[in-house]
Design an enzyme around this catalytic site. Structure first.
Site, PDB file in Angstrom:
ATOM      1  N   LEU A 258       2.284   1.779  -3.490  1.00 26.83           N
ATOM      2  CA  LEU A 258       1.265   2.287  -4.407  1.00 26.83           C
ATOM      3  C   LEU A 258       0.958   3.755  -4.171  1.00 26.83           C
ATOM      4  CD1 LEU A 258      -1.254  -0.716  -4.452  1.00 26.83           C
ATOM      5  CD2 LEU A 258       0.290  -0.009  -6.281  1.00 26.83           C
ATOM      6  N   HIS A 259       1.172   4.229  -2.939  1.00 25.07           N
ATOM      7  CA  HIS A 259       0.903   5.632  -2.621  1.00 25.07           C
ATOM      8  C   HIS A 259       2.025   6.555  -3.086  1.00 25.07           C
ATOM      9  CE1 HIS A 259      -2.401   4.243  -0.051  1.00 25.07           C
ATOM     10  NE2 HIS A 259      -2.810   5.493  -0.046  1.00 25.07           N
ATOM     11  N   GLY A 260       3.178   6.002  -3.469  1.00 21.67           N
ATOM     12  CA  GLY A 260       4.268   6.837  -3.969  1.00 21.67           C
ATOM     13  C   GLY A 260       5.499   6.782  -3.095  1.00 21.67           C
TER      14      GLY A 260
ATOM     15  N   SER B 161       0.831  -1.201   0.000  1.00 24.76           N
ATOM     16  CA  SER B 161       0.000   0.000   0.000  1.00 24.76           C
ATOM     17  C   SER B 161       0.864   1.249   0.000  1.00 24.76           C
ATOM     18  CB  SER B 161      -0.917   0.002   1.223  1.00 24.76           C
ATOM     19  OG  SER B 161      -1.657   1.208   1.301  1.00 24.76           O
TER      20      SER B 161
END
Length: 249
Positions: free
Chosen positions: A176-178, A173
């Protein structure tokens, strides 16, 4: 993030969850009617109200001499309202484009109960503002992301151990958020705390036979002697809710 999720779901060859099923069936269910315009209006209105609350709600109430706990809650509240603004705007965009949620309004999940009014669910503010546990906050904060990670990460890794599955789910997660170290640290901390809270409350429920687990017990509860209205259960759940109110996420 959306492209990565879509590629992963297709790569597994499994039925897509939530957002992806909506995309597949959108053209078959799209109709310009009062329900459509009503759902767009509701999401847009909630988005604007969230933006106003994020920027103006406490601006006239909080001063430099305010009590530190009030200031802390104000900062957390403003952050949450900003997220609600983005989430409701996303819902309005999805509904206006003809995409609807695959949640059945007859189901018992909280997301399914809101589909009738919003059409598509990204955020569940009530569960964030008045959560029973940190687990509920994580689920309600971003429903499509939660469904994706649960389906394609957590369930696949769970046979190797619950802790490892939870940890790696939050790691993915974070990716995926950067590439943001502060965000990574925040998400991994939430993952660790949610795991600790879940197991701690499960142990307390077993020891005291009370309805204090992270997830709500069925009504009436047949597993515990102390119902949710008993003093110990009520105090424990209220304490958990109180400290969650000050979380920025």
């Amino acid at each position: 993030m959306f492209v990565v999720q879509r590629i992963v779901s297709l790569g597994h060859g499994l039925p897509s969850v939530n957002i992806f099923q909506s995309l597949v069936h959108a053209n078959n269910t799209f109709k310009l009617n009062t329900v459509y315009f009503g759902q767009v209006a509701i999401n847009t209105t909630c988005s604007i109200l969230s933006l106003l609350l994020a920027n103006c709600a406490f601006a006239f109430l909080i001063t430099d001499n305010s009590w530190k706990w009030i200031a802390a809650y104000s900062a957390a509240f403003s952050f949450r309202m900003s997220h609600y603004f983005v989430s409701y705007l996303s819902q309005a965009t999805m509904v206006s484009a003809g995409y609807i949620s695959n949640e059945n309004s007859n189901q018992k999940s909280n997301a399914a109960k809101h589909v009738r009014f919003f059409g598509y669910i990204v955020i569940l503010p009530w569960d964030v503002e008045f959560p029973r546990s940190l687990v509920h906050v994580v689920v309600a904060w971003n429903v499509p992301m939660h469904c994706f990670l649960k389906q394609y990460v957590f369930r696949i890794l769970k046979p190797y151990g619950t802790f490892l599955a939870v940890f790696l789910t939050y790691v993915i997660s974070s990716v995926l958020h950067g590439l943001n170290f502060q965000l990574w640290a925040t998400l991994l901390t939430i993952g660790a705390w949610s795991y600790v809270e879940y197991n701690l409350r499960r142990k307390l429920a077993q020891i005291f036979s009370a309805c204090v687990t992270a997830n709500k017990c069925t009504v009436p509860c047949k597993r515990h002697k102390e119902s949710k209205t008993a003093m110990f259960s009520a105090y424990s759940n209220l304490t958990a809710h109180s400290w969650l109110c000050f979380l920025p996420t």
